[in-house]
Design a protein around this motif. Structure first.
Motif, PDB file in Angstrom:
ATOM      1  N   UNK A   1       0.836  -1.209   0.000  1.00 52.05           N
ATOM      2  CA  UNK A   1       0.000   0.000   0.000  1.00 52.05           C
ATOM      3  C   UNK A   1       0.866   1.253   0.000  1.00 52.05           C
ATOM      4  N   UNK A   2       1.958   1.238   0.776  1.00 48.65           N
ATOM      5  CA  UNK A   2       2.860   2.381   0.795  1.00 48.65           C
ATOM      6  C   UNK A   2       3.522   2.589  -0.557  1.00 48.65           C
ATOM      7  N   UNK A   3       3.916   1.481  -1.219  1.00 51.23           N
ATOM      8  CA  UNK A   3       4.513   1.579  -2.550  1.00 51.23           C
ATOM      9  C   UNK A   3       3.505   2.142  -3.543  1.00 51.23           C
ATOM     10  N   UNK A   4       2.262   1.683  -3.457  1.00 50.64           N
ATOM     11  CA  UNK A   4       1.218   2.168  -4.365  1.00 50.64           C
ATOM     12  C   UNK A   4       0.994   3.665  -4.191  1.00 50.64           C
ATOM     13  N   UNK A   5       1.023   4.138  -2.939  1.00 47.32           N
ATOM     14  CA  UNK A   5       0.848   5.573  -2.705  1.00 47.32           C
ATOM     15  C   UNK A   5       1.993   6.375  -3.324  1.00 47.32           C
ATOM     16  N   UNK A   6       3.213   5.853  -3.230  1.00 54.13           N
ATOM     17  CA  UNK A   6       4.352   6.545  -3.832  1.00 54.13           C
ATOM     18  C   UNK A   6       4.242   6.589  -5.352  1.00 54.13           C
ATOM     19  N   UNK A   7       3.774   5.498  -5.940  1.00 59.84           N
ATOM     20  CA  UNK A   7       3.613   5.460  -7.390  1.00 59.84           C
ATOM     21  C   UNK A   7       2.542   6.452  -7.832  1.00 59.84           C
ATOM     22  N   UNK A   8       1.443   6.507  -7.102  1.00 57.07           N
ATOM     23  CA  UNK A   8       0.398   7.474  -7.434  1.00 57.07           C
ATOM     24  C   UNK A   8       0.912   8.906  -7.307  1.00 57.07           C
ATOM     25  N   UNK A   9       1.718   9.149  -6.271  1.00 58.35           N
ATOM     26  CA  UNK A   9       2.297  10.477  -6.110  1.00 58.35           C
ATOM     27  C   UNK A   9       3.246  10.797  -7.257  1.00 58.35           C
ATOM     28  N   UNK A  10       4.084   9.810  -7.613  1.00 58.95           N
ATOM     29  CA  UNK A  10       4.994  10.018  -8.737  1.00 58.95           C
ATOM     30  C   UNK A  10       4.263  10.239 -10.047  1.00 58.95           C
TER      31      UNK A  10
ATOM     32  N   UNK B   1       1.587  24.231 -10.482  1.00 56.08           N
ATOM     33  CA  UNK B   1       1.361  22.787 -10.658  1.00 56.08           C
ATOM     34  C   UNK B   1       2.471  22.111 -11.464  1.00 56.08           C
ATOM     35  N   UNK B   2       2.917  22.756 -12.573  1.00 54.75           N
ATOM     36  CA  UNK B   2       3.910  22.129 -13.436  1.00 54.75           C
ATOM     37  C   UNK B   2       5.320  22.155 -12.900  1.00 54.75           C
ATOM     38  N   UNK B   3       5.621  23.067 -11.988  1.00 55.98           N
ATOM     39  CA  UNK B   3       6.964  23.177 -11.429  1.00 55.98           C
ATOM     40  C   UNK B   3       7.034  22.714  -9.991  1.00 55.98           C
ATOM     41  N   UNK B   4       6.558  23.552  -9.072  1.00 56.78           N
ATOM     42  CA  UNK B   4       6.713  23.271  -7.639  1.00 56.78           C
ATOM     43  C   UNK B   4       6.036  21.962  -7.236  1.00 56.78           C
ATOM     44  N   UNK B   5       4.753  21.804  -7.575  1.00 54.55           N
ATOM     45  CA  UNK B   5       4.008  20.620  -7.120  1.00 54.55           C
ATOM     46  C   UNK B   5       4.481  19.368  -7.838  1.00 54.55           C
ATOM     47  N   UNK B   6       4.581  19.422  -9.171  1.00 56.17           N
ATOM     48  CA  UNK B   6       4.941  18.230  -9.935  1.00 56.17           C
ATOM     49  C   UNK B   6       6.337  17.737  -9.578  1.00 56.17           C
ATOM     50  N   UNK B   7       7.309  18.645  -9.499  1.00 55.10           N
ATOM     51  CA  UNK B   7       8.672  18.189  -9.224  1.00 55.10           C
ATOM     52  C   UNK B   7       8.861  17.782  -7.765  1.00 55.10           C
ATOM     53  N   UNK B   8       8.144  18.412  -6.849  1.00 56.56           N
ATOM     54  CA  UNK B   8       8.213  17.953  -5.461  1.00 56.56           C
ATOM     55  C   UNK B   8       7.690  16.524  -5.358  1.00 56.56           C
ATOM     56  N   UNK B   9       6.587  16.230  -6.036  1.00 60.55           N
ATOM     57  CA  UNK B   9       6.042  14.863  -6.027  1.00 60.55           C
ATOM     58  C   UNK B   9       6.996  13.898  -6.721  1.00 60.55           C
ATOM     59  N   UNK B  10       7.552  14.319  -7.855  1.00 59.04           N
ATOM     60  CA  UNK B  10       8.447  13.458  -8.641  1.00 59.04           C
ATOM     61  C   UNK B  10       9.708  13.101  -7.858  1.00 59.04           C
ATOM     62  N   UNK B  11      10.345  14.087  -7.242  1.00 59.52           N
ATOM     63  CA  UNK B  11      11.573  13.822  -6.492  1.00 59.52           C
ATOM     64  C   UNK B  11      11.288  13.034  -5.211  1.00 59.52           C
ATOM     65  N   UNK B  12      10.141  13.305  -4.571  1.00 61.32           N
ATOM     66  CA  UNK B  12       9.794  12.547  -3.366  1.00 61.32           C
ATOM     67  C   UNK B  12       9.669  11.062  -3.707  1.00 61.32           C
ATOM     68  N   UNK B  13       8.934  10.770  -4.779  1.00 67.24           N
ATOM     69  CA  UNK B  13       8.793   9.370  -5.188  1.00 67.24           C
ATOM     70  C   UNK B  13      10.124   8.820  -5.690  1.00 67.24           C
ATOM     71  N   UNK B  14      10.900   9.667  -6.395  1.00 63.67           N
ATOM     72  CA  UNK B  14      12.153   9.203  -6.976  1.00 63.67           C
ATOM     73  C   UNK B  14      13.196   8.795  -5.967  1.00 63.67           C
ATOM     74  N   UNK B  15      13.098   9.301  -4.736  1.00 56.76           N
ATOM     75  CA  UNK B  15      14.050   8.905  -3.696  1.00 56.76           C
ATOM     76  C   UNK B  15      13.653   7.594  -3.027  1.00 56.76           C
ATOM     77  N   UNK B  16      12.470   7.082  -3.349  1.00 55.54           N
ATOM     78  CA  UNK B  16      11.939   5.946  -2.597  1.00 55.54           C
ATOM     79  C   UNK B  16      11.535   4.748  -3.438  1.00 55.54           C
ATOM     80  N   UNK B  17      11.366   4.901  -4.728  1.00 57.41           N
ATOM     81  CA  UNK B  17      10.989   3.777  -5.574  1.00 57.41           C
ATOM     82  C   UNK B  17      12.096   3.533  -6.591  1.00 57.41           C
TER      83      UNK B  17
END
Length: 308
Positions: free
Chosen positions: A6-15, A221-237
């Motif tokens: 479930x935690x992995x799925x949440x990270x993928x959805x965030x990414x 949305x295209x900069x701050x939010x998208x890249x924050x989500x992308x990097x957060x997921x990218x450090x964990x998956x």
């Protein structure tokens, strides 16, 4: 950190938030922004978003991390954005999207060559399926190849894949949160892009209401939010797992073009995008259980590491 399914799925959805939001860029650029100002759009996508995150977090990176942030800013923004726009301008029919969808294959190659880490075969097969799906959708129409455009698209795919891999490998400085790290990357990347604006932009700079709305969309949305989500997921998956979400960008762009711009979408193109979507999602599923892998490899004296 939550290692459960479930935690992995949440990270993928965030990414997945990032490539879906990036898929709106085509509509925003064509409908709201002044033409022939790609570096202006890149600058205003990165720098205001970075400064906003820095103002919210107020964290300085340790001295030993300045070089790493400069490298990540170069790969993820200062090099990637110009190459992305050059490929998009010179490759008609979305061919740049085909090259971009190969990012998990490039990430897997980088991991193997630089860190001797192997990507699970099922994920590699789904990556190939995603490229095939996007290719079917693009090559259903007439495509004209351009050597410089292809080179830019391949280089852009390589530098972004390298950015994803290093984001995963390096993680975060001790005591710094992900929003601050994203803010520094966006800010440094924007400062690197700034000198390119007078060199590469040829159109008149217009700042009317549509342009303000368009640049605001790209920055927030295209900069701050998208890249924050992308990097957060990218450090964990795993890096190849995250980059398998990239085909969501052309899928989103095609759907928005069909819904908002009355662009045609043939049955074959819809099938190709459908295959890319299925492959992107199926590639997130876990592979063979480790116990099975150990049994299969028992007695052979070899152990392979999966991608991080």
């Amino acid at each position: 950190m939550d290692h459960s399914p479930a935690g992995h799925a949440r990270l993928i959805l965030l990414g997945a938030v990032a490539p879906v939001v990036w898929g709106t860029t085509y509509v925003v650029t064509t409908e709201l922004l002044p033409p022939d100002r790609p570096m202006t759009a890149s600058l205003l996508r990165a720098l205001p978003a970075g400064l906003l995150l820095l103002a919210l977090t107020r964290q300085l990176p340790p001295r030993s991390w300045w070089g790493r942030f400069a490298v990540l800013a170069l790969l993820n923004f200062a090099a990637f954005f110009p190459l992305l726009f050059l490929g998009a301008y010179r490759l008609p029919g979305g061919l740049a999207a085909v090259v971009g969808s190969a990012q998990p294959l490039v990430a897997a190659l980088l991991l193997l060559l630089a860190f001797r880490q192997r990507t699970p075969i099922p994920r590699m097969l789904w990556a190939v399926a995603a490229v095939a799906g996007v290719s079917v959708a693009v090559f259903a129409g007439t495509v004209t190849l351009d050597a410089l455009g292809l080179a830019a698209a391949f280089a852009g795919t390589a530098v972004m894949a390298a950015g994803v891999v290093l984001t995963r490998r390096w993680g975060l400085p001790e005591g710094m949160n992900g929003l601050a790290a994203t803010g520094w990357q966006l800010t440094l990347g924007g400062l690197m892009i700034a000198p390119l604006v007078p060199l590469l932009d040829t159109g008149a700079f217009v700042l009317d209401l549509p342009a303000v709305l368009g640049y605001a969309w790209l920055a927030l949305p295209g900069g701050a939010i998208a890249y924050a989500a992308w990097f957060h997921a990218g450090r964990r998956v795993p890096s190849t797992s995250l980059t398998l979400l990239i085909p969501l960008t052309p899928v989103t762009a095609a759907v928005l073009g069909w819904l908002l711009l009355d662009e045609t979408l043939t049955g074959l193109q819809a099938a190709g995008f459908g295959l890319a979507l299925v492959a992107s999602l199926a590639g997130q599923l876990p592979g063979l259980p480790r116990t099975g892998l150990r049994r299969a490899g028992a007695g052979r004296g070899r152990r392979f590491r999966s991608s991080p």
